[in-house]
Design a protein around this motif. Structure first.
Motif, PDB file in Angstrom:
ATOM      1  N   UNK A 133     -16.784  13.975  27.380  1.00  0.00           N
ATOM      2  CA  UNK A 133     -16.005  13.531  28.526  1.00  0.00           C
ATOM      3  C   UNK A 133     -14.667  14.252  28.600  1.00  0.00           C
ATOM      4  N   UNK A 134     -14.246  14.564  29.815  1.00  0.00           N
ATOM      5  CA  UNK A 134     -12.960  15.225  30.021  1.00  0.00           C
ATOM      6  C   UNK A 134     -11.829  14.264  29.680  1.00  0.00           C
ATOM      7  N   UNK A 135     -10.868  14.739  28.899  1.00  0.00           N
ATOM      8  CA  UNK A 135      -9.728  13.934  28.472  1.00  0.00           C
ATOM      9  C   UNK A 135      -8.497  14.328  29.286  1.00  0.00           C
ATOM     10  N   UNK A 136      -7.550  13.416  29.378  1.00  0.00           N
ATOM     11  CA  UNK A 136      -6.309  13.706  30.082  1.00  0.00           C
ATOM     12  C   UNK A 136      -5.521  14.839  29.472  1.00  0.00           C
ATOM     13  N   UNK A 137      -5.798  15.169  28.213  1.00  0.00           N
ATOM     14  CA  UNK A 137      -5.096  16.272  27.553  1.00  0.00           C
ATOM     15  C   UNK A 137      -5.623  17.624  28.001  1.00  0.00           C
ATOM     16  N   UNK A 138      -6.769  17.621  28.711  1.00  0.00           N
ATOM     17  CA  UNK A 138      -7.366  18.861  29.167  1.00  0.00           C
ATOM     18  C   UNK A 138      -8.562  19.296  28.352  1.00  0.00           C
ATOM     19  N   UNK A 139      -8.767  18.668  27.193  1.00  0.00           N
ATOM     20  CA  UNK A 139      -9.918  18.999  26.356  1.00  0.00           C
ATOM     21  C   UNK A 139     -11.097  18.107  26.740  1.00  0.00           C
ATOM     22  N   UNK A 140     -12.197  18.260  26.040  1.00  0.00           N
ATOM     23  CA  UNK A 140     -13.395  17.465  26.290  1.00  0.00           C
ATOM     24  C   UNK A 140     -13.880  16.816  25.001  1.00  0.00           C
ATOM     25  N   UNK A 141     -14.368  15.582  25.114  1.00  0.00           N
ATOM     26  CA  UNK A 141     -14.976  14.907  23.979  1.00  0.00           C
ATOM     27  C   UNK A 141     -13.996  14.344  22.982  1.00  0.00           C
ATOM     28  N   UNK A 142     -12.736  14.106  23.391  1.00  0.00           N
ATOM     29  CA  UNK A 142     -11.740  13.555  22.466  1.00  0.00           C
ATOM     30  C   UNK A 142     -12.116  12.132  22.047  1.00  0.00           C
ATOM     31  N   UNK A 143     -11.726  11.782  20.835  1.00  0.00           N
ATOM     32  CA  UNK A 143     -12.073  10.474  20.265  1.00  0.00           C
ATOM     33  C   UNK A 143     -11.640   9.336  21.177  1.00  0.00           C
ATOM     34  N   UNK A 144     -10.461   9.431  21.788  1.00  0.00           N
ATOM     35  CA  UNK A 144      -9.957   8.317  22.578  1.00  0.00           C
ATOM     36  C   UNK A 144     -10.764   8.090  23.855  1.00  0.00           C
ATOM     37  N   UNK A 145     -11.578   9.076  24.247  1.00  0.00           N
ATOM     38  CA  UNK A 145     -12.452   8.854  25.389  1.00  0.00           C
ATOM     39  C   UNK A 145     -13.603   7.911  25.062  1.00  0.00           C
ATOM     40  N   UNK A 146     -13.795   7.652  23.771  1.00  0.00           N
ATOM     41  CA  UNK A 146     -14.889   6.781  23.325  1.00  0.00           C
ATOM     42  C   UNK A 146     -14.375   5.575  22.545  1.00  0.00           C
ATOM     43  N   UNK A 147     -13.108   5.599  22.163  1.00  0.00           N
ATOM     44  CA  UNK A 147     -12.536   4.528  21.333  1.00  0.00           C
ATOM     45  C   UNK A 147     -11.142   4.195  21.850  1.00  0.00           C
ATOM     46  N   UNK A 148     -11.091   3.387  22.910  1.00  0.00           N
ATOM     47  CA  UNK A 148      -9.806   3.009  23.510  1.00  0.00           C
ATOM     48  C   UNK A 148     -10.066   1.897  24.519  1.00  0.00           C
ATOM     49  N   UNK A 149      -8.984   1.332  25.029  1.00  0.00           N
ATOM     50  CA  UNK A 149      -9.133   0.315  26.058  1.00  0.00           C
ATOM     51  C   UNK A 149      -9.797   0.862  27.303  1.00  0.00           C
ATOM     52  N   UNK A 207       0.842  -1.197   0.000  1.00  0.00           N
ATOM     53  CA  UNK A 207       0.000   0.000   0.000  1.00  0.00           C
ATOM     54  C   UNK A 207       0.877   1.247   0.000  1.00  0.00           C
ATOM     55  N   UNK A 208       0.483   2.231  -0.803  1.00  0.00           N
ATOM     56  CA  UNK A 208       1.193   3.510  -0.826  1.00  0.00           C
ATOM     57  C   UNK A 208       0.615   4.515   0.157  1.00  0.00           C
ATOM     58  N   UNK A 209      -0.677   4.354   0.475  1.00  0.00           N
ATOM     59  CA  UNK A 209      -1.398   5.330   1.294  1.00  0.00           C
ATOM     60  C   UNK A 209      -2.108   4.588   2.420  1.00  0.00           C
ATOM     61  N   UNK A 210      -1.595   4.758   3.625  1.00  0.00           N
ATOM     62  CA  UNK A 210      -2.060   3.994   4.778  1.00  0.00           C
ATOM     63  C   UNK A 210      -2.270   4.929   5.959  1.00  0.00           C
ATOM     64  N   UNK A 211      -3.360   4.715   6.664  1.00  0.00           N
ATOM     65  CA  UNK A 211      -3.582   5.384   7.943  1.00  0.00           C
ATOM     66  C   UNK A 211      -3.576   4.303   9.020  1.00  0.00           C
ATOM     67  N   UNK A 212      -2.765   4.505  10.048  1.00  0.00           N
ATOM     68  CA  UNK A 212      -2.681   3.550  11.143  1.00  0.00           C
ATOM     69  C   UNK A 212      -3.265   4.168  12.409  1.00  0.00           C
ATOM     70  N   UNK A 213      -3.973   3.358  13.166  1.00  0.00           N
ATOM     71  CA  UNK A 213      -4.377   3.782  14.499  1.00  0.00           C
ATOM     72  C   UNK A 213      -3.928   2.717  15.494  1.00  0.00           C
ATOM     73  N   UNK A 214      -3.591   3.141  16.692  1.00  0.00           N
ATOM     74  CA  UNK A 214      -3.221   2.217  17.749  1.00  0.00           C
ATOM     75  C   UNK A 214      -4.268   2.320  18.846  1.00  0.00           C
ATOM     76  N   UNK A 215      -4.941   1.210  19.095  1.00  0.00           N
ATOM     77  CA  UNK A 215      -5.974   1.149  20.122  1.00  0.00           C
ATOM     78  C   UNK A 215      -5.385   0.496  21.365  1.00  0.00           C
ATOM     79  N   UNK A 216      -5.032   1.311  22.308  1.00  0.00           N
ATOM     80  CA  UNK A 216      -4.516   0.811  23.577  1.00  0.00           C
ATOM     81  C   UNK A 216      -5.241   1.509  24.704  1.00  0.00           C
ATOM     82  N   UNK A 217      -4.510   1.883  25.744  1.00  0.00           N
ATOM     83  CA  UNK A 217      -5.114   2.661  26.819  1.00  0.00           C
ATOM     84  C   UNK A 217      -5.714   3.938  26.256  1.00  0.00           C
ATOM     85  N   UNK A 218      -5.004   4.558  25.302  1.00  0.00           N
ATOM     86  CA  UNK A 218      -5.508   5.694  24.549  1.00  0.00           C
ATOM     87  C   UNK A 218      -5.613   5.342  23.081  1.00  0.00           C
TER      88      UNK A 218
END
Length: 313
Positions: free
Chosen positions: A165-181, A122-133
């Protein structure tokens, strides 16, 4: 360039390995992650010296969680290690006497999968890592895309729910608050509390209370058909797949590679992710669909990717 060393900095351990041009690991060592920023640097240097003792190596690549500058030299911000504008490249080079390249750990893992794992062909790939975050990496036109300032692909901190939801980064509603371990555990505990009669297997694997549910329990229970565990994976997958559909609108890759600890669950998590991706892909009935693939390198991806990025300079 021949042999290089990849270093993967984890929360509890630092792994280093000698890697050849084919992505094969020839020697490895692991050391505990120290509690202090300067201690981490010393541990990296010790690990590099240990694995290079019997090999002629030419450079070192380091995968570090956090924001790495555009020169791949300074860790601008690493909350878990408390690095702030840490000159990691210079400090490690002074200790080991080898050229050093510093890269974000998710970028390094993405590059490893692209070069030697699921992204091959593949020439064009998007990777995501689903862990704690949730982390990510962008490869477009066979190149790792890091952005002008080096901190692109922080997908986990895209705000998907305004005032969510409050995220550890200080923002609210981040994707990893809904899609993570972490989100998966929250879903399971909430559901087990609401309908304990549907979570008998899941609760039995822990201490009998919703608060005692851990990630490993959810996987085991889901494979036994526990309704709450299965539904929790479906909720996680709904958010992951919807996010991938948004990324498809941005990048239009030929493949998404899903890595991180949750990808080890295979089709238990990937099949519902694919279903959700198809559901939310804009114009999906009329356009080509990117493949959604499981990562192949597992926990080695970051180490192998960092070593290969060091080889390329």
């Amino acid at each position: 360039m021949g042999l290089t060393i990849g270093v993967d900095i984890g929360g509890t351990k630092i792994a280093a390995g000698v890697v050849d041009e084919e992505g094969s690991i020839l020697a490895t060592c692991k050391v505990p992650t120290p509690d202090t920023p300067e201690g981490v640097i010393d541990a990296i240097a010790d690990a590099v010296r240990t694995v290079s003792a019997d090999h002629e190596v030419e450079a070192v690549g380091i995968g570090a969680a956090g924001y790495v500058d555009d020169k791949r030299a300074t860790v601008l911000f690493a909350p878990n290690i408390n690095w702030r504008h840490e000159a990691l490249k210079d400090k490690v080079e002074q200790r080991v006497g080898l050229p050093v390249v510093v890269e974000n750990d998710a970028n390094a893992a993405a590059w490893g999968e692209y070069r030697f794992g699921a992204g091959q062909g593949h020439d064009d790939v998007i990777c995501i890592t689903l862990g704690t975050g949730l982390g990510g990496g962008i490869i477009i036109g066979n190149k790792l895309r890091r952005g002008r300032f080096g901190v692109a692909a922080e997908f986990g901190h895209i705000r998907t729910v305004p005032d969510g939801l409050l995220c550890g980064c200080g923002s609210q509603g981040c994707w990893e608050q809904y899609a993570s371990g972490r989100a998966l555990v929250r879903y399971a505990r909430q559901r087990a509390h609401a309908t304990p009669e549907n979570a008998t297997v899941l609760l039995g694997l822990g201490d009998g209370t919703p608060e005692g549910i851990e990630g490993k329990h959810i996987s085991l229970a889901a494979r036994q058909g526990d309704p709450v565990a299965v539904d929790s994976f479906r909720e996680l997958a709904r958010w992951v797949g919807a996010g991938l559909a948004d990324l498809a609108s941005l990048f239009d890759p030929s493949a998404f590679i899903v890595g991180g600890g949750l990808s080890d669950e295979g089709d238990l998590v990937l099949d519902p992710i694919r279903k959700s991706f198809r559901r939310w892909l804009v114009g999906g009935k009329w356009r080509p669909h990117a493949q959604v693939l499981a990562a192949q390198l597992g926990g080695k991806a970051g180490l192998v990717g960092a070593a290969d990025l060091a080889r390329q300079g």
